[in-house]
Design an enzyme around this catalytic site. Structure first.
Site, mmCIF file in Angstrom:
data_model
loop_
_atom_site.group_PDB
_atom_site.id
_atom_site.type_symbol
_atom_site.label_atom_id
_atom_site.label_comp_id
_atom_site.label_asym_id
_atom_site.label_seq_id
_atom_site.Cartn_x
_atom_site.Cartn_y
_atom_site.Cartn_z
ATOM 1 N N GLY A 130 -6.525 -37.127 -7.211
ATOM 2 C CA GLY A 130 -5.756 -37.436 -6.493
ATOM 3 C C GLY A 130 -6.269 -38.039 -5.115
ATOM 4 N N GLU A 131 -7.299 -38.282 -4.957
ATOM 5 C CA GLU A 131 -8.208 -39.032 -3.846
ATOM 6 C C GLU A 131 -8.856 -40.222 -4.404
ATOM 7 O OE1 GLU A 131 -9.635 -35.395 -1.571
ATOM 8 O OE2 GLU A 131 -10.274 -34.856 -3.484
#
Length: 737
Positions: free
Chosen positions: A700-701
């Site tokens: 996600g990051e």
């Protein structure tokens, strides 16, 4: 199940039914696009709700000298006006609670004002419009006080961070000596601005009481932490607080804690004996919730003339609120990314009279790599070595600070494959040499890394007489695809089609998980689900008289040893199993990160300084990919965040009054469709059996981590202008030109 050894081969590895890795559409997608997925503010349960409106302080520091609520109380439809004079008792904020998202967070507790936008009154009325109108009638007199609002002034007053966020400083070897003696050095100071989360869905709450228990529908990434914060603030047992957060319109770290909408709605609902609904406006979110601190970062690199790093030093300054222990861990990734015998990282925090800073979109790496990867580009240019080659020459074999092996590390393949796909060999190493009319063309790149973590989580699965598998856990889906990947895991483990798997999330009455944040959500919740399904498989096999080691699941049946039985028949009135994952010691025995390499091409208008991204590529290695579609979406979204970090995003602080002047999405600029051309994200095959039983890592990051540096380095290659103050707006480019 605890990760104390490498994960053994399992049913996820076999993937007999092809559910793992499949680009399955979001299972809740139709509900969302047809308006049937109810977000917190849309929930309608129980009696007709009243509506709350928060009145904010218009000074940044001081105290309320007087509050006059008489006109507001007499306004049409008004039911309640809360101030510090009539607020029910709450626990004071306390850093003795180690988990900062569970600390009591009282509002309207006293007359003191610690930051601009702090709630000073709460108006509740029959309608939203009546509450808003009455809020404007609350009269406030202030006694202002002197405050400090600028990080970059008096950096010498910054402190060594406290709290439990890990070691703020590290040192290996003799950095000062090695840097002083290095034949080639870079000593560069960069600055990054305030970043605002800018989620699509605002923070919102619907709260009501059922006897002595409060039920709160809110938009939060971490249900368990929200439950404990409310309980600690209202001074009640956690089991008397139920938090529900089924659908979330983006979190990005800004919904890790809960804020005034939750606490004030719960208090007002108890006083009125009816539900209270509150949503923050976009403008209120800029000050009532958190943001990413601006940073000042100094990177020093010392190398031999052939590009071997001898010394790496990274110092980072950020701010926190007066009573807080958060800081931006901007130098953490520098501890493990490149080899060098002598190294130093250091964090310092400046206490300011601003709203709280906290986690925002890959805290640490997102802004730390903006700086480190530009410094590496500066070194490559000075040495006249290709930036990709410079990174290849400094590839470590062990984590250079921890001294342990990497669980997996495919940075080199990411760099090589990315360069090949992007056509990096066509880049002119001499800046400012490629033109198309008035446009200067350049290419840039960066390495990408994001730490990988596993958190404790539990799950309960139940197979019913219809052969439908239901999984329950207090996990959340913040728009990343959690519902979908958990469906795929359950379907693969039991040999069921996805439509016969139900995933129920976002309820503190379900088994606890760590929630969504830090890129650990999928691994933690998915591993708990895997463990629960393994135990359910054993129960089903035993019920069928089949050796669990020989059991095969598919087509709604379990087979093995010449026997076969339908799962629905074995379930009877429902067969359940509980699963759990605990981190273990693998994260201390191995250095665990995801990796990538990103490449960007920009065009810069030589007359105006305007920057246009023309194309961008990211090649990533992030363990097993559970769903190629959702993972690609996450990576591309992160890369777009990176473009915003490089070119657009900046919380403009008015240092006279301690507030963000551009406190809406008209003035807080983020990338829009016209800013983003085709962006490609590619995942290399990888399994990490040291990470978790699924052998996955968070994605996600990962995309944002370093992406902006690739754009910044492309601007330098296009123009020869090196900008060290993000974002790289056209005025800064034009000044250099």
């Amino acid at each position: 199940m605890q990760m104390t050894q490498a994960a053994a081969p399992n049913a996820i590895d076999e993937n007999r039914h092809g559910q793992i890795g499949r680009p399955l559409d979001r299972v809740e997608g139709r509900l969302k696009v047809t308006g049937q997925a109810l977000y917190a503010y849309e929930v309608q349960e129980g009696a007709r709700p009243a509506y709350g409106w928060i009145v904010e302080s218009s000074i940044p520091k001081g105290r309320l000298a007087d509050v006059d609520t008489r006109a507001a109380e007499q306004a049409p439809g008004v039911l309640l006006v809360l101030t510090h004079r009539n607020m029910p008792p709450q626990a004071p904020y306390s850093m003795e609670v180690q988990q900062r998202f569970e600390r009591p967070l009282p509002y309207l507790n006293d007359a003191e004002i610690a930051a601009y936008g702090e709630p000073v009154a709460f108006v509740v009325a029959e309608s939203l419009e009546q509450a808003r109108a009455a809020a404007a009638l609350v009269r406030l007199d202030y006694a202002g006080a002197h405050g400090e609002y600028e990080l970059r002034r008096h950096l010498e007053r910054a402190e060594v961070p406290g709290g439990n966020m890990g070691e703020p400083d590290t040192a290996v070897g003799d950095f000062d000596g090695a840097f002083a003696q290095a034949p080639v050095t870079v000593d560069a100071t960069y600055t990054t601005p305030f970043h605002i989360h800018a989620q699509m869905e605002p923070h919102a709450t619907l709260a009501w009481w059922e006897g002595d228990r409060v039920v709160i529908h809110c938009s939060t990434q971490m249900v368990e932490h929200a439950q404990k914060r409310v309980a600690n603030t209202l001074q009640m047992p956690p089991d008397k607080v139920r938090i529900v957060s089924r659908y979330i319109g983006g979190g990005f770290g800004g919904k890790l804690p809960v804020f005034a909408d939750v606490i004030l709605s719960a208090q007002a609902a108890r006083l009125l004996g009816r539900p209270v609904k509150t949503a923050l406006t976009r403008q209120q979110m800029f000050h009532i919730t958190t943001h990413r601190s601006e940073t000042v970062q100094r990177v020093r690199l010392g190398a031999t003339r052939d590009g071997v790093l001898l010394a790496i030093g990274h110092q980072a300054w950020s701010h926190s609120a007066r009573v807080d222990d958060f800081y931006e861990t901007a130098a953490v990734q520098t501890r493990s990314l490149y080899a060098a015998a002598h190294r130093m990282t250091q964090h310092r925090v400046r206490k300011l009279d601003l709203p709280r800073a906290d986690s925002c979109r890959a805290p640490g790496e997102a802004v730390g790599l903006l700086v480190l990867e530009c410094a590496m580009d500066e070194l490559a240019h000075q040495l006249r070595i290709d930036p990709v080659e410079l990174r290849l020459r400094n590839e470590p074999t062990l984590d250079p600070e921890k001294g342990v092996p990497y669980s997996t590390r495919q940075l080199v393949p990411c760099l090589q494959e990315g360069a090949r796909r992007f056509g990096w060999e066509r880049r002119n190493p001499q800046p400012g040499q490629v033109r198309e009319g008035r446009w200067l063309i350049g290419m840039g790149m960066c390495a990408t890394t994001r730490s990988n973590h596993l958190q404790a989580a539990k799950c309960r699965v139940t197979l019913d007489r219809e052969g439908v598998l239901t999984a329950r856990m207090a996990m959340t889906d913040i728009g990343t695809g959690t519902y979908t990947i958990l469906t795929q895991i359950g379907a693969e483990m039991l040999g069921l089609p996805p439509e016969r798997v139900r995933i129920l999330l976002g309820d503190s009455d379900f088994p606890p998980t760590a929630g969504s944040g830090g890129s650990f959500g999928a691994a933690s919740s998915g591993s708990a689900l895997y463990d629960a399904c393994e135990k359910l498989r054993t129960k089903l096999a035993q019920s069928a008289g089949i050796d669990a080691a020989q059991a095969q699941f598919g087509d709604g049946k379990v087979t093995g040893g010449g026997k076969s039985a339908h799962l629905a028949a074995l379930a009877h009135d429902g067969l359940s199993a509980d699963g759990e994952i605990q981190p273990g010691d693998m994260d201390s025995r191995y250095s665990q990160q995801s990796y990538g390499a990103q490449f960007a091409e920009v065009a810069v208008d030589a007359q105006s300084g305007e920057v246009r991204l023309r194309r961008m590529l990211g090649v990533f290695a992030a363990g097993r990919i559970l769903n190629l579609k959702t993972a690609t979406s996450q990576a591309v979204g992160g890369m777009i965040w990176g473009v915003g970090s490089a070119l657009h995003e900046e919380g403009a602080l008015d240092a006279r009054y301690g507030y963000f002047a551009n406190h809406d999405l008209a003035e807080y600029h983020i990338p829009v469709h016209a800013d983003i051309p085709a962006i490609e994200a590619v995942f290399l095959p990888e399994l990490d059996d040291k990470a978790n039983p699924l052998k996955i890592k968070g994605v996600g990051e990962l995309g944002i981590s370093g992406a902006g540096a690739a754009v910044a380095n492309a601007i330098f290659n296009a123009t020869g202008v090196r900008i060290r103050d993000y974002p790289m707006t056209l005025d800064k480019v034009l000044a250099g030109l």
